[in-house]
Design an enzyme around this catalytic site. Structure first.
Site, PDB file in Angstrom:
ATOM      1  N   HIS A  63       0.852  -1.185   0.000  1.00  0.00           N
ATOM      2  CA  HIS A  63       0.000   0.000   0.000  1.00  0.00           C
ATOM      3  C   HIS A  63       0.888   1.235   0.000  1.00  0.00           C
ATOM      4  O   HIS A  63       2.117   1.141   0.124  1.00  0.00           O
ATOM      5  CB  HIS A  63      -0.969   0.000   1.183  1.00  0.00           C
ATOM      6  CG  HIS A  63      -0.338   0.054   2.540  1.00  0.00           C
ATOM      7  ND1 HIS A  63       0.433  -0.958   3.049  1.00  0.00           N
ATOM      8  CD2 HIS A  63      -0.380   1.007   3.514  1.00  0.00           C
ATOM      9  CE1 HIS A  63       0.841  -0.641   4.264  1.00  0.00           C
ATOM     10  NE2 HIS A  63       0.377   0.549   4.561  1.00  0.00           N
ATOM     11  N   HIS A  65       1.290   3.915   1.970  1.00  0.00           N
ATOM     12  CA  HIS A  65       1.751   4.654   3.145  1.00  0.00           C
ATOM     13  C   HIS A  65       3.277   4.751   3.122  1.00  0.00           C
ATOM     14  O   HIS A  65       3.968   3.823   2.685  1.00  0.00           O
ATOM     15  CB  HIS A  65       1.271   3.985   4.432  1.00  0.00           C
ATOM     16  CG  HIS A  65      -0.129   4.367   4.815  1.00  0.00           C
ATOM     17  ND1 HIS A  65      -0.924   3.602   5.633  1.00  0.00           N
ATOM     18  CD2 HIS A  65      -0.880   5.463   4.482  1.00  0.00           C
ATOM     19  CE1 HIS A  65      -2.102   4.191   5.798  1.00  0.00           C
ATOM     20  NE2 HIS A  65      -2.092   5.321   5.110  1.00  0.00           N
ATOM     21  N   ASP A  67       5.733   4.509   5.225  1.00  0.00           N
ATOM     22  CA  ASP A  67       6.640   3.551   5.851  1.00  0.00           C
ATOM     23  C   ASP A  67       6.778   2.266   5.045  1.00  0.00           C
ATOM     24  O   ASP A  67       7.572   1.394   5.385  1.00  0.00           O
ATOM     25  CB  ASP A  67       6.194   3.239   7.284  1.00  0.00           C
ATOM     26  CG  ASP A  67       4.789   2.690   7.381  1.00  0.00           C
ATOM     27  OD1 ASP A  67       3.907   3.178   6.659  1.00  0.00           O
ATOM     28  OD2 ASP A  67       4.557   1.775   8.198  1.00  0.00           O
ATOM     29  N   HIS A  68       6.026   2.158   3.953  1.00  0.00           N
ATOM     30  CA  HIS A  68       6.131   1.004   3.062  1.00  0.00           C
ATOM     31  C   HIS A  68       6.625   1.406   1.671  1.00  0.00           C
ATOM     32  O   HIS A  68       6.803   0.539   0.816  1.00  0.00           O
ATOM     33  CB  HIS A  68       4.764   0.322   2.920  1.00  0.00           C
ATOM     34  CG  HIS A  68       4.259  -0.266   4.202  1.00  0.00           C
ATOM     35  ND1 HIS A  68       4.237  -1.617   4.441  1.00  0.00           N
ATOM     36  CD2 HIS A  68       3.774   0.316   5.323  1.00  0.00           C
ATOM     37  CE1 HIS A  68       3.747  -1.849   5.652  1.00  0.00           C
ATOM     38  NE2 HIS A  68       3.465  -0.675   6.209  1.00  0.00           N
ATOM     39  N   HIS A 269       6.200  -5.844  11.691  1.00  0.00           N
ATOM     40  CA  HIS A 269       5.508  -4.543  11.728  1.00  0.00           C
ATOM     41  C   HIS A 269       5.096  -4.206  13.166  1.00  0.00           C
ATOM     42  O   HIS A 269       3.935  -4.017  13.494  1.00  0.00           O
ATOM     43  CB  HIS A 269       4.272  -4.575  10.821  1.00  0.00           C
ATOM     44  CG  HIS A 269       3.743  -3.221  10.464  1.00  0.00           C
ATOM     45  ND1 HIS A 269       2.774  -2.586  11.206  1.00  0.00           N
ATOM     46  CD2 HIS A 269       4.033  -2.392   9.431  1.00  0.00           C
ATOM     47  CE1 HIS A 269       2.489  -1.423  10.652  1.00  0.00           C
ATOM     48  NE2 HIS A 269       3.245  -1.276   9.563  1.00  0.00           N
TER      49      HIS A 269
END
Length: 312
Positions: A63, A65, A67-68, A269
């Site tokens: 996805h 976001h 942090d990814h 995570h």
């Protein structure tokens, strides 16, 4: 086939853990590795690892976001300087191509290899003669996808000692036997493929779930998997907070693995509130109380994906 973690933290990096990224090492199978998510600082993590960007073949983004995702433009740019000349394909939700196009064009990054960006909304996203990758929508604040990587069954091994006893030398007939075809030697001896070829090697299944609350979409992706990689942002005492922020607890990850009939579960995570690997032990214990074959992901650690016994 091995899993290697480059980042296991949620949200923001800490001094102990970087944000999300995991590599699926396919050195024996494809002489390459695939990456799932690429948080900020991932290329620095790679420098401290045995991985080489020149061997990176595919990136799957769960996805959009940060942090990814925020490490991806830098990694794509650096790959060419580190021997990466083979094509690279990046898969992810709609919006990924616009993000990369803007980042790479504004920074005037020169990409000396073919870069393909494939946007998807789930379903079959890749397939060739050895692997297929399927994606499914999960439940998060924005569209988040899980990936199911299926290694296809491979032919069994030839019994070369037995073939030599028939006077058969390596050559085209070996290939026919490997394909399951019976052959006849020059002396008129019929060799049954079933007598000289072992059972096919059963392919392995690895499921990588993006950020998600418990949801119906996780189950088909994880069903029968040899390894499930699942977020465990919080311990179960913070279940209400996990739900509020569209995340899962360690116990919920274990419940999904059990319901799916998976063989092994890796938790990752983790919230920044857990500042050390020792503080994650309660999460491990709550998961293991439900699903015994659970481990904590740890950065710069390798986890083998074991092959199952061939079907009878």
């Amino acid at each position: 086939m091995e899993v290697y973690f480059l980042g296991t933290n949620a949200g923001v990096p800490t001094l102990q853990r970087n944000v999300t990224s995991v590599a699926l090492r396919l050195l024996e199978e494809r002489r390459s590795f695939w990456m799932f998510d690429c948080g900020e600082g991932t290329q620095h993590q790679i420098l401290r690892s045995p991985l080489r960007l020149g061997k990176l073949e595919k990136v799957f983004v769960t996805h959009l976001h940060g942090d990814h995702l925020f490490g991806l433009p830098g990694l794509i740019s650096s790959r060419g300087y580190q021997g990466g000349t083979a094509p690279l394909t990046v898969y992810g939700p709609p919006g990924l191509k616009a993000y990369l196009d803007i980042s790479l064009s504004v920074s005037q990054s020169r990409i000396p290899y073919t870069l393909e960006v494939v946007e998807h909304t789930g379903g079959l996203v890749f397939e060739d003669e050895t692997f297929k990758v399927e994606a499914g929508l999960l439940e998060h604040r924005i569209d988040s996808y899980g990936y199911r990587v299926t290694e296809k069954d491979s032919p069994g091994s030839l019994n070369t000692d037995l073939l030599r006893s028939y006077g058969l030398k390596p050559g085209p007939l070996y290939g026919k036997l490997k394909k399951g075809e019976n052959v006849t030697t020059e002396d008129g001896v019929l060799i049954q493929a079933s007598e000289v070829v072992s059972e096919p090697k059963q392919g392995r299944i690895v499921t990588v779930l993006g950020d998600t609350r418990p949801c119906a979409g996780s189950l088909p992706l994880a069903s029968g998997a040899d390894l499930v990689i699942h977020e465990a942002t919080f311990g179960h005492e913070l279940e209400a907070m996990a739900y509020q922020y569209h995340h899962s607890t360690a116990r919920q990850a274990a419940e999904l693995a059990g319901e799916a009939g998976a063989r092994q579960l890796l938790l990752t995570h983790f919230s920044s509130r857990y500042t050390s690997q020792e503080e994650l032990i309660p999460l491990l214990e709550e998961a293991k109380s439900i699903f015994a074959d659970t481990q904590l992901a740890e950065e710069f650690c390798t986890f083998a994906v074991h092959r199952r016994v061939a079907r009878k």
